[in-house]
Design a protein around this motif. Structure first.
Motif, PDB file in Angstrom:
ATOM      1  N   ASP A 146       1.682   9.351 -11.596  1.00 54.49           N
ATOM      2  CA  ASP A 146       2.526   8.179 -11.759  1.00 54.49           C
ATOM      3  C   ASP A 146       3.184   7.810 -10.435  1.00 54.49           C
ATOM      4  O   ASP A 146       3.460   8.675  -9.599  1.00 54.49           O
ATOM      5  N   LEU A 147       3.431   6.518 -10.240  1.00 51.98           N
ATOM      6  CA  LEU A 147       4.009   6.026  -8.994  1.00 51.98           C
ATOM      7  C   LEU A 147       5.258   6.807  -8.604  1.00 51.98           C
ATOM      8  O   LEU A 147       5.374   7.294  -7.481  1.00 51.98           O
ATOM      9  N   CYS A 148       6.193   6.933  -9.518  1.00 49.21           N
ATOM     10  CA  CYS A 148       7.444   7.658  -9.245  1.00 49.21           C
ATOM     11  C   CYS A 148       7.285   9.111  -9.688  1.00 49.21           C
ATOM     12  O   CYS A 148       7.937   9.573 -10.628  1.00 49.21           O
ATOM     13  N   ALA A 149       6.405   9.852  -9.023  1.00 47.92           N
ATOM     14  CA  ALA A 149       6.075  11.209  -9.455  1.00 47.92           C
ATOM     15  C   ALA A 149       7.260  12.158  -9.359  1.00 47.92           C
ATOM     16  O   ALA A 149       7.273  13.201 -10.016  1.00 47.92           O
ATOM     17  N   SER A 150       8.290  11.792  -8.569  1.00 49.02           N
ATOM     18  CA  SER A 150       9.436  12.684  -8.422  1.00 49.02           C
ATOM     19  C   SER A 150      10.503  12.438  -9.478  1.00 49.02           C
ATOM     20  O   SER A 150      11.525  13.107  -9.489  1.00 49.02           O
ATOM     21  N   ASN A 153       9.409   4.449  -2.350  1.00 50.61           N
ATOM     22  CA  ASN A 153       9.598   5.069  -1.030  1.00 50.61           C
ATOM     23  C   ASN A 153      10.539   4.291  -0.117  1.00 50.61           C
ATOM     24  O   ASN A 153      10.649   4.634   1.067  1.00 50.61           O
ATOM     25  N   ILE A 154      11.199   3.234  -0.603  1.00 47.45           N
ATOM     26  CA  ILE A 154      12.216   2.522   0.168  1.00 47.45           C
ATOM     27  C   ILE A 154      13.429   2.303  -0.732  1.00 47.45           C
ATOM     28  O   ILE A 154      13.304   2.287  -1.963  1.00 47.45           O
ATOM     29  N   LYS A 155      14.594   2.104  -0.135  1.00 45.60           N
ATOM     30  CA  LYS A 155      15.832   1.993  -0.903  1.00 45.60           C
ATOM     31  C   LYS A 155      16.127   0.536  -1.245  1.00 45.60           C
ATOM     32  O   LYS A 155      17.110  -0.045  -0.795  1.00 45.60           O
ATOM     33  N   TRP A 194       0.852  -1.207   0.000  1.00 39.94           N
ATOM     34  CA  TRP A 194       0.000   0.000   0.000  1.00 39.94           C
ATOM     35  C   TRP A 194       0.875   1.240   0.000  1.00 39.94           C
ATOM     36  O   TRP A 194       1.813   1.366   0.780  1.00 39.94           O
ATOM     37  N   PHE A 195       0.530   2.191  -0.893  1.00 40.88           N
ATOM     38  CA  PHE A 195       1.173   3.503  -0.948  1.00 40.88           C
ATOM     39  C   PHE A 195       0.109   4.536  -0.575  1.00 40.88           C
ATOM     40  O   PHE A 195      -0.811   4.801  -1.353  1.00 40.88           O
ATOM     41  N   ASN A 196       0.225   5.105   0.638  1.00 43.99           N
ATOM     42  CA  ASN A 196      -0.816   5.965   1.191  1.00 43.99           C
ATOM     43  C   ASN A 196      -0.887   7.317   0.475  1.00 43.99           C
ATOM     44  O   ASN A 196       0.095   7.802  -0.084  1.00 43.99           O
ATOM     45  N   ASN A 197      -2.069   7.920   0.519  1.00 50.64           N
ATOM     46  CA  ASN A 197      -2.316   9.200  -0.132  1.00 50.64           C
ATOM     47  C   ASN A 197      -1.812  10.362   0.725  1.00 50.64           C
ATOM     48  O   ASN A 197      -1.114  11.249   0.233  1.00 50.64           O
ATOM     49  N   ILE A 198      -2.144  10.378   2.012  1.00 50.71           N
ATOM     50  CA  ILE A 198      -1.801  11.486   2.900  1.00 50.71           C
ATOM     51  C   ILE A 198      -0.808  11.004   3.968  1.00 50.71           C
ATOM     52  O   ILE A 198      -0.949   9.915   4.501  1.00 50.71           O
ATOM     53  N   THR A 249       9.765   7.997  -5.560  1.00 47.90           N
ATOM     54  CA  THR A 249       8.987   8.549  -4.458  1.00 47.90           C
ATOM     55  C   THR A 249       7.606   8.960  -4.943  1.00 47.90           C
ATOM     56  O   THR A 249       7.477   9.644  -5.955  1.00 47.90           O
ATOM     57  N   THR A 250       6.582   8.535  -4.221  1.00 46.41           N
ATOM     58  CA  THR A 250       5.220   8.933  -4.566  1.00 46.41           C
ATOM     59  C   THR A 250       4.976  10.374  -4.124  1.00 46.41           C
ATOM     60  O   THR A 250       5.708  10.917  -3.284  1.00 46.41           O
ATOM     61  N   LEU A 251       3.946  11.002  -4.678  1.00 47.41           N
ATOM     62  CA  LEU A 251       3.640  12.397  -4.382  1.00 47.41           C
ATOM     63  C   LEU A 251       2.474  12.476  -3.409  1.00 47.41           C
ATOM     64  O   LEU A 251       1.410  11.901  -3.656  1.00 47.41           O
ATOM     65  N   GLU A 252       2.680  13.174  -2.280  1.00 44.95           N
ATOM     66  CA  GLU A 252       1.622  13.262  -1.271  1.00 44.95           C
ATOM     67  C   GLU A 252       0.376  13.929  -1.840  1.00 44.95           C
ATOM     68  O   GLU A 252       0.441  14.847  -2.650  1.00 44.95           O
ATOM     69  N   GLY A 253      -0.782  13.436  -1.386  1.00 37.32           N
ATOM     70  CA  GLY A 253      -2.054  13.985  -1.828  1.00 37.32           C
ATOM     71  C   GLY A 253      -2.527  13.425  -3.150  1.00 37.32           C
ATOM     72  O   GLY A 253      -3.493  13.928  -3.721  1.00 37.32           O
TER      73      GLY A 253
END
Length: 344
Positions: A204-208, A168-170, A130-134, A178-182
């Motif tokens: 996209d998953l890797c928004a950064s 979000n992990i190495k 799970w990749f959380n939104n907030i 990294t996912t983007l918050e919100g």
């Protein structure tokens, strides 16, 4: 054997036993806590290998199964995946293959899925990620021991399934991703079985990262047929709130010949006066003050909010549910119309 439903949606949202959400069924091994994986990835995968003789759940190919959750902090939903590795004791080198993806609204409701024919027979490990939104940029992962039956005699079909997303992990593809918050993550390769929220702020998953450096899985992507169902109302585009989305389950194949089941929208209900826990709530998309963080606040039966730092932002309940006395409950069964691709 189908997983038993351990808690209704309202009970899962209000349960005091957990803060973050945790997989309840199938039973995760090692009795893990509900914390996310370490950013360093030291406890990936599964927060450690199984210890002793964990309970194993049979998954029969072609059967319909369900994943349920316990906890109260939903972090505004997000996106999640169900995956399988044929390693009974998974390691960082294990290949987790996606069998179902949920983009948006996860895990605010139980997840229904079908066990795909590509899975080979034998002992395996089931994973929910799970990749959380907030909140903090995190990756949650619970694992359970399973036994596949009625499946394939080799791994040829299994190896062609898409790789489970990591962010979000190495670890592996998660390094620099990294996912983007919100936002609700869109997976680079969600597979053939996809459940997508009717509305949301998708990225996209890797928004950064730039598309050229996104590290998408090498497995060729299937082409899912996605038919979003418009919700009766949606929150403002810049609002970051805890939400329950209307979900539709869609199935696609590389040939495009697939069936689509569409959920008929729930009939509109009159909006009675606001609940006492909010002050003078306005129409959908408005907001009101509230007293207790994490509590569910109703605006009639068709709108709800989860109190967040004293603020409640109204939005519609999911199709087939209603908000009563601070709880989300199922409505009576609604008609579902099924049509096959190509029909009018």
């Amino acid at each position: 054997m189908k997983f038993s439903v351990l808690a209704a949606l309202a009970a899962a949202l209000m349960s005091p036993a957990y803060a973050h959400l945790i997989m309840a069924s199938p039973k995760p091994f090692n009795n893990p806590n509900n914390s996310p994986l370490l950013p360093s990835g030291l406890d990936y995968p599964c927060r450690g290998p199984p210890v002793g003789s964990p309970t194993s759940t049979e998954l029969k190919v072609g059967s319909n199964q369900q994943v349920t959750f316990e906890g109260s902090t939903t972090h505004g939903g997000g996106s999640c995946q169900l995956a399988i590795t044929m390693d009974k004791t998974p390691t960082k080198d294990s290949k987790f293959k996606v069998i179902h993806s949920v983009e948006g609204g996860c895990p605010l409701t139980p997840i229904d899925f079908s066990v795909p024919a590509e899975l080979p027979n034998g002992d395996a490990t089931f994973a929910w990620t799970w990749f959380n939104n907030i909140g903090n940029r995190e990756m949650y992962m619970n694992c359970a021991s399973v036994k596949i039956s009625g499946g394939a005699s080799d791994n040829s079909g299994f190896d062609k399934l898409p790789d489970m997303a990591i962010a979000n992990i190495k670890v592996g593809a998660g390094v620099g991703c990294t996912t983007l918050e919100g936002t609700d993550a869109i997976f680079p390769n969600p597979g053939k079985s996809v459940q997508k929220a009717a509305s949301g702020k998708f990225k996209d998953l890797c928004a950064s990262k730039t598309p050229a450096a996104s590290g998408a899985a090498s497995t060729p992507a299937a082409t899912p047929v996605v038919t979003p169902v418009a919700s009766s109302a949606a929150p403002p585009a810049d609002a970051i709130t805890s939400t329950i989305h209307t979900l539709v389950t869609v199935t696609g194949t590389p040939t495009g010949n697939s069936s689509v089941t569409e959920a008929s929208p729930a009939p509109a209900s009159p909006t009675p006066p606001a609940q006492p826990s909010a002050t003078s709530p306005p129409a959908t998309g408005g907001n009101a003050s509230c007293a207790t963080d994490g509590e569910i606040v109703c605006n009639g039966e068709t709108q709800f909010a989860i109190c967040n730092h004293g603020k409640a932002v109204w939005q519609p309940v999911a199709a087939g549910t209603s908000c009563k006395n601070g709880k989300i409950a199922k409505r009576a069964f609604t008609h579902r119309a099924q049509r096959t691709a190509g029909s009018v």
